[in-house]
Write an enzyme that holds these catalytic residues in place. Sequence first.
Site, PDB file in Angstrom:
ATOM      1  N   SER A 278     -13.573   5.113  -9.202  1.00 45.76           N
ATOM      2  CA  SER A 278     -13.170   6.104 -10.213  1.00 45.76           C
ATOM      3  C   SER A 278     -12.249   5.464 -11.260  1.00 45.76           C
ATOM      4  O   SER A 278     -12.431   5.681 -12.463  1.00 45.76           O
ATOM      5  CB  SER A 278     -12.497   7.305  -9.555  1.00 45.76           C
ATOM      6  OG  SER A 278     -11.381   6.889  -8.813  1.00 45.76           O
TER       7      SER A 278
ATOM      8  N   GLU B  33      -6.655  10.900 -14.235  1.00 37.95           N
ATOM      9  CA  GLU B  33      -6.901  11.143 -12.794  1.00 37.95           C
ATOM     10  C   GLU B  33      -6.008  12.295 -12.299  1.00 37.95           C
ATOM     11  O   GLU B  33      -6.447  13.151 -11.550  1.00 37.95           O
ATOM     12  CB  GLU B  33      -6.613   9.844 -12.024  1.00 37.95           C
ATOM     13  CG  GLU B  33      -6.828   9.922 -10.555  1.00 37.95           C
ATOM     14  CD  GLU B  33      -8.244   9.536 -10.097  1.00 37.95           C
ATOM     15  OE1 GLU B  33      -8.935   8.806 -10.830  1.00 37.95           O
ATOM     16  OE2 GLU B  33      -8.629   9.983  -9.006  1.00 37.95           O
TER      17      GLU B  33
ATOM     18  N   GLY C  93     -16.297   5.824  -2.741  1.00 39.57           N
ATOM     19  CA  GLY C  93     -15.582   6.306  -1.552  1.00 39.57           C
ATOM     20  C   GLY C  93     -15.200   5.201  -0.580  1.00 39.57           C
ATOM     21  O   GLY C  93     -14.793   5.475   0.535  1.00 39.57           O
TER      22      GLY C  93
ATOM     23  N   ASP D 124      -4.508   1.153  -9.382  1.00 39.00           N
ATOM     24  CA  ASP D 124      -5.951   0.940  -9.495  1.00 39.00           C
ATOM     25  C   ASP D 124      -6.380   0.676 -10.935  1.00 39.00           C
ATOM     26  O   ASP D 124      -7.163  -0.243 -11.214  1.00 39.00           O
ATOM     27  CB  ASP D 124      -6.706   2.147  -8.919  1.00 39.00           C
ATOM     28  CG  ASP D 124      -6.376   2.379  -7.452  1.00 39.00           C
ATOM     29  OD1 ASP D 124      -5.707   1.517  -6.850  1.00 39.00           O
ATOM     30  OD2 ASP D 124      -6.777   3.420  -6.908  1.00 39.00           O
TER      31      ASP D 124
ATOM     32  N   GLU E 246       0.854  -1.205   0.000  1.00 36.34           N
ATOM     33  CA  GLU E 246       0.000   0.000   0.000  1.00 36.34           C
ATOM     34  C   GLU E 246       0.877   1.237   0.000  1.00 36.34           C
ATOM     35  O   GLU E 246       1.887   1.294   0.723  1.00 36.34           O
ATOM     36  CB  GLU E 246      -0.904  -0.044   1.231  1.00 36.34           C
ATOM     37  CG  GLU E 246      -2.267   0.558   1.017  1.00 36.34           C
ATOM     38  CD  GLU E 246      -3.114  -0.206  -0.002  1.00 36.34           C
ATOM     39  OE1 GLU E 246      -3.048   0.130  -1.211  1.00 36.34           O
ATOM     40  OE2 GLU E 246      -3.853  -1.114   0.407  1.00 36.34           O
TER      41      GLU E 246
END
Length: 395
Positions: A135, A167, A129, A179, A31
């Site tokens: 997105s 983005e 969210g 992503d 992450e």
Amino acid sequence: MPSIQEKFTQLFGHAPSLMVQSPGRINLIGEHTDYNHGFVLPAAIDKYVQIAFEHRTDGMIHMHAIDLHETVTVPAHPLQPHTITWVNYIIGVVAQVQDYLTYAVHNKETLYKLNEGFDICIQGDIPIGAGLSSSAAVESAVIFALNEWYALGLSKMQMALMAQKAEHEFAGVKCGIMDMFASIHGEANQVMLLDCQDLSFKYYSLPLKDYCIVLFDTSIKHALASSEYNTRRLECEQGLKILQETYPAIQTFRDVSVRQVEECLFIHKEASNKIYQRCKYVVEEMERVQLAVKDLLVGDMKAFGQKMFATHRGLSELYEVSCPELDMLVNAVKDNEYVVGARMMGGGFGGCTINIIKSKEVENIIAQVTEKYHHATHKKLHTYQVKIEQGTHII
Ligand code: GAF
């Protein structure tokens, strides 16, 4: 409820010619490492955005978001960031394709066709969210549809990179590649180890056996998430510059050891030094991902899960992108013998935790955690048991 085709036909008076579906993603481990040239281990999941598309010829882009009951129309050229967020996920991608056709391949005819405009409807079941990249799924679906319709011949990785740039430039979040990469490249039952330095990747089966993946959704999205994300990125860049002053051979975090972080960034023994903390987390997490993949290869989900807990500690204490609700959810399962691993997932400051739970205990554990979460926060816990599925495709 009408299907997306029916809704499209009602709205625009004709049926769509192309339908594309693009999934959300989970990330097992790795992450905040993608924009630091590290490794990530994401997978596409069985939650999707769908788009319906048809070319038009009056130079306009007509967009409708079914779930939000919103329609927006803009001229296809020139495109500027819009005040409505979801609109940017569509037009940001169109702008990338316009640039590509103008500067990269000088293809005037295709650019002319693209600038004639199109109608598009979007809908989906990826919670917005929740840190599941709704997105990126929209951006991936749009680039995939444009690639198909205008025969652009883009590779999957080119599509992911263009979606990422959309983005950055239209949504204003300096996200990494993970992503969009995951949404576009996903395969059923496979996690992907992506090297964010050279963009090479490998598929691995997840030896889940009698375990399953469950997401606990805090239903919280802090307004500061995107500004703090960009700040973390800057802090890491600053840390890297300081490291390079002492070690000029260092090019990226891949060349950095924990010892070098301690030596160059642990200033005046001040453990609260932010840049030190951020860089320490990044370097440790990079190593953790490599070790976690070894656990996968030998089928040791327990050892893998321990690394997920360690990642959570790092994200919470050093990288400081967790929040009390995420910490609470991880703490609620950390001593449970049926939960091998849990951690916050994605950018942070809300969204979901990812948990690897013994299948036969899933219902019990969901009930216990839901109760604890409600007691502590007065909020309802949303939970999703997810499957690993195929990436963006035509439907
Ligand atoms: C968000 C970003 F979009 C990703 O690129 C990644 O950095 C992630 O946060 C944190 O790992 O999802």
